[in-house]
Design an enzyme around this catalytic site. Structure first.
Site, short mmCIF file in Angstrom:
data_model
loop_
_atom_site.label_atom_id
_atom_site.label_comp_id
_atom_site.label_asym_id
_atom_site.label_seq_id
_atom_site.Cartn_x
_atom_site.Cartn_y
_atom_site.Cartn_z
N LYS A 22 0.83 -1.22 0.00
CA LYS A 22 0.00 0.00 0.00
C LYS A 22 0.86 1.26 0.00
CE LYS A 22 -2.35 -0.70 3.81
NZ LYS A 22 -1.73 -1.94 4.31
N ARG A 35 -9.27 0.88 9.42
CA ARG A 35 -8.76 -0.43 9.81
C ARG A 35 -9.73 -1.18 10.70
NH1 ARG A 35 -2.85 0.90 9.20
NH2 ARG A 35 -1.66 -0.97 9.61
N ARG A 65 12.13 -5.88 4.92
CA ARG A 65 11.95 -4.46 4.75
C ARG A 65 12.91 -3.66 5.63
NH1 ARG A 65 5.84 -2.12 4.70
NH2 ARG A 65 6.03 -1.90 6.93
N ARG A 88 12.19 -1.63 11.24
CA ARG A 88 11.17 -1.13 12.14
C ARG A 88 10.85 -2.18 13.20
NH1 ARG A 88 6.49 1.14 8.25
NH2 ARG A 88 5.28 -0.16 9.66
N ARG A 106 0.50 -8.55 13.79
CA ARG A 106 -0.19 -7.56 12.93
C ARG A 106 -1.14 -8.28 11.97
NH1 ARG A 106 4.59 -4.37 10.30
NH2 ARG A 106 3.01 -3.04 9.38
P1 AMP Z 1 1.18 1.07 9.02
O1 AMP Z 1 2.43 1.80 8.68
O2 AMP Z 1 -0.02 1.52 8.22
O3 AMP Z 1 1.34 -0.43 9.00
O4 AMP Z 1 0.81 1.47 10.53
C1 AMP Z 1 1.72 1.23 11.59
C2 AMP Z 1 0.98 1.12 12.91
O5 AMP Z 1 0.27 2.35 13.18
C3 AMP Z 1 -0.09 0.04 12.96
O6 AMP Z 1 0.45 -1.24 13.24
C4 AMP Z 1 -0.97 0.56 14.11
O7 AMP Z 1 -0.36 0.36 15.37
C5 AMP Z 1 -0.96 2.07 13.84
N1 AMP Z 1 -2.06 2.47 12.93
C6 AMP Z 1 -1.95 3.03 11.68
N2 AMP Z 1 -3.16 3.27 11.13
C7 AMP Z 1 -4.07 2.87 12.06
C8 AMP Z 1 -5.52 2.84 12.09
N3 AMP Z 1 -6.24 3.28 11.06
N4 AMP Z 1 -6.10 2.34 13.21
C9 AMP Z 1 -5.38 1.92 14.26
N5 AMP Z 1 -4.04 1.90 14.30
C10 AMP Z 1 -3.37 2.37 13.20
#
Ligand code: AMP
Length: 221
Positions: free
Chosen positions: A13, A88, A127, A160, A171
């Protein structure tokens, strides 16, 4: 154009959102990036999100919905945006719809990218991110480099915390439980586009842009 990019962690994404954002000249809104920056800056948002993020868990709906309302109400988003990482949960999807109604937004496209779990785990464990510019790379592409090809920062690559294998599995579990149900919600709206995330990056981009064009034609026809 307003686009929601939807799919499990590691499906591509972020990569696609960056490319499409620059192709279509609309801002890329990544809730993960916003939260990571808030953690670095130690803002109240960052402090509230930090622990959940470290474990790969979701930040509360209340915080996330507030964040997205502030962001989409900003004039920078008035001509379009590409949302990456939101919604989400079902509640986030419902609240987002309500916000679209309030803002008179009707031209939303939902791009759903999929890939199988083994490939996702392989991608995420490989990554690496640049701690200066946040760009994401495949370990094999940067292992011999001493500086970031995007921003030039030296020795800036790191893995990360949430890309370690146990956190990735968590996750994915959370994605299945909380996020996948949002797919059913989207299916009733009939404005989704399905994309195979296993194809090479350029092909995925092309498929997304082609499908967006086709969907636009259907609307204007
Ligand atoms: P991502 O980079 O999109 O994988 O987001 C990293 C982390 O941010 C996720 O594992 C969640 O802990 C938090 N996060 C990002 N977007 C959301 C969302 N829409 N709802 C809840 N937690 C989020």
């Amino acid at each position: 154009m307003r686009i929601i990019l939807f799919g499990s962690p590691g499906v591509g994404k972020g990569t696609q959102a960056k490319i499409i954002s620059s192709e279509l000249k609309i801002p890329h809104i990544s809730t993960g990036d916003i939260l990571r920056q808030a953690v670095v800056d130690q803002t109240p948002l960052g402090l509230a999100a930090k622990e959940a993020m470290k474990k790969g868990e979701l930040v509360s709906d209340e915080i996330m919905i507030g964040l997205i309302k502030d962001t989409l109400n900003n004039s920078e988003c008035s001509n379009g945006f590409i949302l990456d990482g939101f919604p989400r949960t079902l509640l986030q999807a419902e609240e987002l719809d309500e916000l679209f109604d309030q803002l008179n937004i009707t031209d939303v496209r939902i791009v759903i990218i999929s890939a199988n779990e083994d490939e996702i785990v392989r991608r995420l464990t490989n990554r690496r991110a640049c701690k200066n510019c946040g760009n994401i790379f495949n370990y094999n592409d940067i292992k011999e480099l001493t500086s970031c090809p995007n921003c030039g920062e030296s020795d800036s690559f790191y893995q990360r915390e949430d890309d370690k294998e146990d956190v990735i599995r968590n996750r994915l579990k959370i994605y299945k439980k909380n996020t996948e149900p949002v797919l059913n919600y989207f299916q009733n709206k009939k404005n989704e586009i399905y994309i195979d995330g296993l194809a090479p990056i350029e092909d995925v981009t092309k498929n997304i842009l082609d499908e967006l064009k086709k969907a636009d034609k259907k609307i204007t026809a």
